[in-house]
Scaffold this active site. Sequence first.
Site, PDB file in Angstrom:
ATOM      1  N   GLY A   1     -65.503  42.842 -14.571  1.00 49.97           N
ATOM      2  CA  GLY A   1     -66.084  44.175 -13.915  1.00 49.97           C
ATOM      3  C   GLY A   1     -66.047  44.480 -12.884  1.00 49.97           C
ATOM      4  O   GLY A   1     -65.568  43.592 -11.927  1.00 49.97           O
TER       5      GLY A   1
ATOM      6  N   LYS B   1     -63.225  38.559 -21.021  1.00 48.26           N
ATOM      7  CA  LYS B   1     -62.775  38.034 -22.143  1.00 48.26           C
ATOM      8  C   LYS B   1     -61.915  39.434 -23.624  1.00 48.26           C
ATOM      9  O   LYS B   1     -61.022  39.130 -24.508  1.00 48.26           O
ATOM     10  CB  LYS B   1     -63.446  38.411 -23.278  1.00 48.26           C
ATOM     11  CG  LYS B   1     -64.441  38.018 -24.207  1.00 48.26           C
ATOM     12  CD  LYS B   1     -65.772  37.225 -24.467  1.00 48.26           C
ATOM     13  CE  LYS B   1     -66.996  38.624 -25.433  1.00 48.26           C
ATOM     14  NZ  LYS B   1     -67.630  38.798 -25.438  1.00 48.26           N
TER      15      LYS B   1
ATOM     16  N   ALA C   1     -68.504  47.164 -19.310  1.00 46.05           N
ATOM     17  CA  ALA C   1     -69.308  48.182 -18.984  1.00 46.05           C
ATOM     18  C   ALA C   1     -69.314  49.439 -17.548  1.00 46.05           C
ATOM     19  O   ALA C   1     -69.340  50.795 -18.135  1.00 46.05           O
ATOM     20  CB  ALA C   1     -71.162  47.543 -19.378  1.00 46.05           C
ATOM     21  N   SER C   2     -68.680  48.273 -16.490  1.00 49.06           N
ATOM     22  CA  SER C   2     -68.528  49.264 -15.918  1.00 49.06           C
ATOM     23  C   SER C   2     -67.205  50.400 -15.662  1.00 49.06           C
ATOM     24  O   SER C   2     -67.335  51.558 -14.665  1.00 49.06           O
ATOM     25  CB  SER C   2     -67.987  48.397 -14.448  1.00 49.06           C
ATOM     26  OG  SER C   2     -68.821  47.002 -14.949  1.00 49.06           O
TER      27      SER C   2
ATOM     28  N   TRP D   1     -67.254  52.362 -18.414  1.00 47.46           N
ATOM     29  CA  TRP D   1     -67.841  53.156 -19.371  1.00 47.46           C
ATOM     30  C   TRP D   1     -68.925  53.796 -18.369  1.00 47.46           C
ATOM     31  O   TRP D   1     -69.681  54.521 -18.415  1.00 47.46           O
ATOM     32  CB  TRP D   1     -68.153  52.504 -19.986  1.00 47.46           C
ATOM     33  CG  TRP D   1     -67.239  52.141 -21.447  1.00 47.46           C
ATOM     34  CD1 TRP D   1     -66.167  51.824 -21.137  1.00 47.46           C
ATOM     35  CD2 TRP D   1     -67.672  51.522 -22.197  1.00 47.46           C
ATOM     36  NE1 TRP D   1     -65.308  51.887 -22.477  1.00 47.46           N
ATOM     37  CE2 TRP D   1     -66.160  51.308 -22.983  1.00 47.46           C
ATOM     38  CE3 TRP D   1     -68.547  51.402 -23.373  1.00 47.46           C
ATOM     39  CZ2 TRP D   1     -66.300  50.772 -24.615  1.00 47.46           C
ATOM     40  CZ3 TRP D   1     -67.706  51.605 -24.955  1.00 47.46           C
ATOM     41  CH2 TRP D   1     -67.525  50.951 -25.311  1.00 47.46           C
ATOM     42  N   ALA D   2     -69.269  53.448 -17.280  1.00 45.49           N
ATOM     43  CA  ALA D   2     -70.381  54.197 -16.755  1.00 45.49           C
ATOM     44  C   ALA D   2     -69.973  55.541 -16.906  1.00 45.49           C
ATOM     45  O   ALA D   2     -69.121  55.632 -15.907  1.00 45.49           O
ATOM     46  CB  ALA D   2     -70.776  53.382 -15.400  1.00 45.49           C
TER      47      ALA D   2
ATOM     48  N   GLY E   1     -73.323  56.784 -12.343  1.00 41.97           N
ATOM     49  CA  GLY E   1     -73.003  57.421 -11.209  1.00 41.97           C
ATOM     50  C   GLY E   1     -73.841  56.019 -10.641  1.00 41.97           C
ATOM     51  O   GLY E   1     -74.048  55.139 -10.876  1.00 41.97           O
TER      52      GLY E   1
ATOM     53  N   GLU F   1     -81.074  61.642 -11.825  1.00 40.58           N
ATOM     54  CA  GLU F   1     -81.377  60.700 -13.218  1.00 40.58           C
ATOM     55  C   GLU F   1     -83.111  60.842 -12.821  1.00 40.58           C
ATOM     56  O   GLU F   1     -83.310  60.909 -12.004  1.00 40.58           O
ATOM     57  CB  GLU F   1     -80.363  59.139 -12.835  1.00 40.58           C
ATOM     58  CG  GLU F   1     -79.318  59.925 -13.458  1.00 40.58           C
ATOM     59  CD  GLU F   1     -78.050  58.973 -13.883  1.00 40.58           C
ATOM     60  OE1 GLU F   1     -78.385  57.806 -13.809  1.00 40.58           O
ATOM     61  OE2 GLU F   1     -76.681  58.932 -13.506  1.00 40.58           O
TER      62      GLU F   1
ATOM     63  N   ASP G   1     -71.934  36.129 -23.498  1.00 42.21           N
ATOM     64  CA  ASP G   1     -72.093  35.094 -23.159  1.00 42.21           C
ATOM     65  C   ASP G   1     -73.381  34.351 -21.732  1.00 42.21           C
ATOM     66  O   ASP G   1     -73.009  32.749 -21.701  1.00 42.21           O
ATOM     67  CB  ASP G   1     -70.378  34.882 -22.746  1.00 42.21           C
ATOM     68  CG  ASP G   1     -70.003  35.406 -24.395  1.00 42.21           C
ATOM     69  OD1 ASP G   1     -70.818  36.560 -24.788  1.00 42.21           O
ATOM     70  OD2 ASP G   1     -68.710  35.296 -24.832  1.00 42.21           O
TER      71      ASP G   1
ATOM     72  N   HIS H   1     -81.461  53.131 -23.506  1.00 42.18           N
ATOM     73  CA  HIS H   1     -80.499  54.325 -23.028  1.00 42.18           C
ATOM     74  C   HIS H   1     -81.606  55.397 -23.959  1.00 42.18           C
ATOM     75  O   HIS H   1     -81.506  55.626 -25.231  1.00 42.18           O
ATOM     76  CB  HIS H   1     -78.830  54.903 -22.923  1.00 42.18           C
ATOM     77  CG  HIS H   1     -79.174  55.464 -22.023  1.00 42.18           C
ATOM     78  ND1 HIS H   1     -79.007  56.748 -22.019  1.00 42.18           N
ATOM     79  CD2 HIS H   1     -78.766  55.850 -20.950  1.00 42.18           C
ATOM     80  CE1 HIS H   1     -79.067  57.991 -21.450  1.00 42.18           C
ATOM     81  NE2 HIS H   1     -78.536  56.840 -20.259  1.00 42.18           N
TER      82      HIS H   1
ATOM     83  N   ARG I   1     -87.153  55.795 -17.867  1.00 38.74           N
ATOM     84  CA  ARG I   1     -86.227  55.644 -19.014  1.00 38.74           C
ATOM     85  C   ARG I   1     -86.869  54.489 -19.774  1.00 38.74           C
ATOM     86  O   ARG I   1     -86.953  55.072 -20.952  1.00 38.74           O
ATOM     87  CB  ARG I   1     -84.673  54.340 -18.732  1.00 38.74           C
ATOM     88  CG  ARG I   1     -83.602  54.624 -19.509  1.00 38.74           C
ATOM     89  CD  ARG I   1     -83.021  54.129 -18.938  1.00 38.74           C
ATOM     90  NE  ARG I   1     -81.858  54.794 -18.104  1.00 38.74           N
ATOM     91  CZ  ARG I   1     -80.931  55.079 -17.574  1.00 38.74           C
ATOM     92  NH1 ARG I   1     -80.338  53.821 -17.951  1.00 38.74           N
ATOM     93  NH2 ARG I   1     -80.127  55.413 -16.944  1.00 38.74           N
TER      94      ARG I   1
ATOM     95  N   HIS J   1     -78.870  49.072 -24.541  1.00 43.27           N
ATOM     96  CA  HIS J   1     -78.380  49.605 -23.091  1.00 43.27           C
ATOM     97  C   HIS J   1     -78.064  48.186 -21.836  1.00 43.27           C
ATOM     98  O   HIS J   1     -76.347  48.045 -21.552  1.00 43.27           O
ATOM     99  CB  HIS J   1     -78.778  50.514 -22.337  1.00 43.27           C
ATOM    100  CG  HIS J   1     -78.437  51.258 -21.654  1.00 43.27           C
ATOM    101  ND1 HIS J   1     -76.390  52.226 -21.052  1.00 43.27           N
ATOM    102  CD2 HIS J   1     -77.967  51.939 -20.207  1.00 43.27           C
ATOM    103  CE1 HIS J   1     -76.023  52.502 -20.697  1.00 43.27           C
ATOM    104  NE2 HIS J   1     -77.314  52.538 -19.369  1.00 43.27           N
TER     105      HIS J   1
ATOM    106  N   ARG K   1     -84.929  48.824 -16.069  1.00 44.12           N
ATOM    107  CA  ARG K   1     -84.130  49.237 -14.168  1.00 44.12           C
ATOM    108  C   ARG K   1     -84.507  50.726 -14.063  1.00 44.12           C
ATOM    109  O   ARG K   1     -84.532  51.825 -15.194  1.00 44.12           O
ATOM    110  CB  ARG K   1     -82.958  48.897 -14.787  1.00 44.12           C
ATOM    111  CG  ARG K   1     -82.366  49.344 -13.851  1.00 44.12           C
ATOM    112  CD  ARG K   1     -80.247  49.062 -14.394  1.00 44.12           C
ATOM    113  NE  ARG K   1     -80.496  49.312 -15.557  1.00 44.12           N
ATOM    114  CZ  ARG K   1     -78.936  50.652 -15.213  1.00 44.12           C
ATOM    115  NH1 ARG K   1     -78.667  51.430 -14.399  1.00 44.12           N
ATOM    116  NH2 ARG K   1     -78.868  51.069 -16.677  1.00 44.12           N
TER     117      ARG K   1
END
Length: 519
Positions: A19, A40, A47-48, A50-51, A54, A119, A214, A235, A286, A347, A382
């Site tokens: 990622g 893997k 996830a990177s 799919w971000a 921004g 955000e 993992d 999320h 969030r 999330h 976060r």
Amino acid sequence: MPPLNTPDMSTDVLIIGAGLAGLTVALSLPDHLRITILSKGPLNECASAWAQGGIAAVLDPDDDVEAHVQDTLIAGAGLCDETAVRRILAQGPQAIDWLQAHGVCFDTEENGRLHLTREGGHSARRIAHVADHTGQAVHHSLLQACAERSHITMLAPCRATELLLDGQRRCAGATIAHADGSQQRLLASHTVLATGGMGQIYASTTNPDCATGDGIALAWRAGCTVRDLEFMQFHPTALHIGGKAMGLVSEALRGEGATLHLPDASGQPSERFMLRHDERAELAPRDIVARAIDTEMRAHSLSHVLLDIRHHSRDWLSRHFPAVMALCAAHGIDIATQAIPVAPCAHYACGGVQAHTDGSTGVAGLLAVGEVARTGLHGANRLASNSLLECVVMGRAAAARIAAQPLYKHSRIHSTYRNQDKGLSIKTLPEMHIALQQLMQTHMGVVRGNHRLIAAAKQLVLWRAQWRGADAALRNQLVLCSLMVDAALQRHHSVGAHCNLDWPALETATATATATATA
Ligand code: FAD
Ligand code: SIN
């Protein structure tokens, strides 16, 4: 562990994870080092990539790092490590420069300045982005840069199943499993865990399949400290169709004015409810928005609430949110004319392997970077878009740390599985994985209670005894879930992403403790 059936391999730096965090380490290391990166699953499944929203960084002349620091500390509900926060956020502009130097083209205004979006929890516009598919653009550029470097080898699909230690208890690499079932030891002078998050241990998540935590189980077995695992961030707005999460609807929609509503009897948006929960409304941090939606869904027996962004034109929406538009359209929803059914889902792991901001952990030779690491940047919750920034800043710092150290020759290398675990191998049964996901969903969700947490802990003890023959992947997940539930049980107040209805909110708990001490 199944027997090793392929000879040992060796590399200078082993990076487990392809990622943003792993690729940043690889691209920041000097060319004379032999680097091996594992993924893997397919290289673009992380996830990177799919971000959406921004990367948060202070780039506007009217913004300042202190404001970003304060927003992060507030979102983290008092549990951030302020030194780590300051160290990482101060590097925001350099991180964006570094990504641009590697070919990432962030969206710009007509005057050539970066277009910044907003955000939840941010007091200013400070999110650099590429429409609403920032991750894909960033990951693609870095993957291409890695492919062009002959000292970097990428193995995919290839899974690390355990970390290896040497006689000095220094990390010596990992045991890896290839897609054809062959297993071997991959020995390394330095090993970097960049395995990402763990949303997939929940039944409902925004995360890709690889996100099963993992790295946390691997590091824990090797002797690392893990922290803050109870703070799984949900999320607030995953697209929900037929009671299932179908993908993320970026927080940036709320940054651009989208509002949350209860549906009326005919399924149309009615009351806007967020102001009843927090004066910052849809742009509250969030954890607050996720909890508010969860509360409303329970109170009104709803499977979802509605997110409405119809105040923007179709043309504007297709320029700013093409990916969300396409995702919703694929499920029959036209976001220009219809409100979007959304509900919270798992999330982001705010906790993880205890690491410094340069990735160093309690085990020599082992670094942890990105979502798998717990630096203290996120505290109990976060702040949106701080994680991609953390990946880049930590990745670069970890590479500098490795480059400053000599290569290491290991002796007396051994496995980190305990003796009684060895030699057992049956196929992972998908039903076990699903049972685990359901348990976490119902017992470690947005809102928790002691009764359910204790029940989950008991069930996990039982499964750990019954599933001792399961494969390493499933046993790693069992370990992780047990660590998470234990962490939740040990926290005797509610704070940030950990809301336990049987314990008071942190302010009340602190006030009570202070009052008792003073008396
Ligand atoms: P990942 O990108 O998840 O990569 C993990 C890698 O580790 C993968 O290559 C995987 O195959 C590999 N791996 C895992 N286990 C093993 C193993 N046992 N052996 C070998 N390889 C392994 N954050 C933001 O800051 N801004 C956003 O806009 C944003 N949007 C998001 C949208 C979505 C849908 C999701 C899911 C997350 C989003 N996040 C966002 C969070 C952010 O994307 C992640 O925190 C971040 O990308 C994590 O990067 P990483 O490199 O640590 O892990
Ligand atoms: C989003 O676009 O809403 C995700 C941002 C994040 O997880 O930081």
